[in-house]
Design an enzyme around this catalytic site. Sequence first.
Site, short mmCIF file in Angstrom:
data_model
loop_
_atom_site.label_atom_id
_atom_site.label_comp_id
_atom_site.label_asym_id
_atom_site.label_seq_id
_atom_site.Cartn_x
_atom_site.Cartn_y
_atom_site.Cartn_z
N HIS A 17 0.78 -1.25 0.00
CA HIS A 17 0.00 0.00 0.00
C HIS A 17 0.81 1.30 0.00
CE1 HIS A 17 -2.79 -2.98 1.74
NE2 HIS A 17 -3.72 -2.30 1.10
N ARG A 38 -14.78 17.12 25.88
CA ARG A 38 -16.15 16.64 25.68
C ARG A 38 -17.06 17.01 26.84
NH1 ARG A 38 -16.78 12.11 22.77
NH2 ARG A 38 -19.00 12.57 22.96
N ARG A 85 -21.04 9.46 20.89
CA ARG A 85 -21.73 10.57 20.22
C ARG A 85 -22.99 9.97 19.64
NH1 ARG A 85 -16.16 11.91 19.10
NH2 ARG A 85 -15.71 14.05 19.72
N GLU A 89 3.52 -2.45 7.15
CA GLU A 89 4.37 -2.26 5.96
C GLU A 89 5.66 -1.51 6.30
OE1 GLU A 89 2.12 -1.11 2.46
OE2 GLU A 89 0.71 -2.75 2.77
O1 URA Z 1 -13.09 13.91 20.32
C1 URA Z 1 -12.16 13.57 19.58
C2 URA Z 1 -11.26 14.51 19.03
C3 URA Z 1 -10.26 14.07 18.22
N1 URA Z 1 -10.17 12.75 17.96
C4 URA Z 1 -11.01 11.84 18.46
O2 URA Z 1 -10.90 10.65 18.18
N2 URA Z 1 -11.99 12.28 19.28
#
Ligand code: URA
Length: 253
Positions: A6, A221, A166, A78
Amino acid sequence: MADVFHLGLSKSMLRGATLAIVPGDPERVKRIAALLDDAEFLASHREFTSYVANIDGKPIVICSTGIGGPSTSIAVEELAQLGIRTFLRIGTTGAIQPHVQVGDIIVPQASVRLDGASLHFAPMEYPAVADFGCTAAMVAACRAIGIEPHVGITASSDTFYPGQERYDTVSGRVTQRFAGSMKHWQELGVLNYEMESATLFTMCASQGWRAACVAGVIVNRTQQEIPDETVIKATEQQAIAIVVNAARKLLSE
Ligand SMILES: O=c1cc[nH]c(=O)[nH]1
Ligand SMILES: O=P(O)(O)O[C@H]1O[C@H](CO)[C@@H](O)[C@H]1O
């Protein structure tokens, strides 16, 4: 002709390098190469963009992994076929602990295996653990520029959306496995979410290769969902400086 499936690379292109910096984002590769000596573009196929360069006269490869475990496992496998034995990931991340600020740096010691690809290398009982020496080099590189990183456990998920709890905007749901999972990880002291370290750490630890990771916090978050573009660039640049200094230190040993 390329030696691997790849990456579009052959061993003769790598100047004998045994250490690679592996960002997720292909665009980041050029920005890392710009800080090194004698940088040379090598190839760009799919999500895999690569350069070779020197640090203090020693060769180093920079190659993007793309997003997630499956493409990371291809890049790492790789690169290993081409002689690389040390892998330093530089990424972005979303913090889940209230005390971790946007712009902070996280150096994971180990990752919660919320991926699938790591299971193709070792059973779930096996830890996704970083190499101690490379992790110490990352921490030293942070401290050398006056940054005290958060060192701890990362949750590393195959998916950006359900795996990081999410909720789907159309159905409003997330599958049962992940409902309430962010709170659970917070209670267990997990610092952040990203998407490659579980695969990287498991495949490297189980095959006797070295791996470590540095991640710049672009969102918290517990406070917000969408990062600011200028914060992303500045935080990435700081994490890039750290990984380059860690590589310099490891290459000098
Ligand atoms: O919330 C986030 C921000 C960047 N990358 C992720 O995987 N999650
Ligand atoms: O900035 P990178 O290295 O891509 O890392 C993080 O960003 C991507 C998600 O936006 C995932 O790859 C995650 O691990």
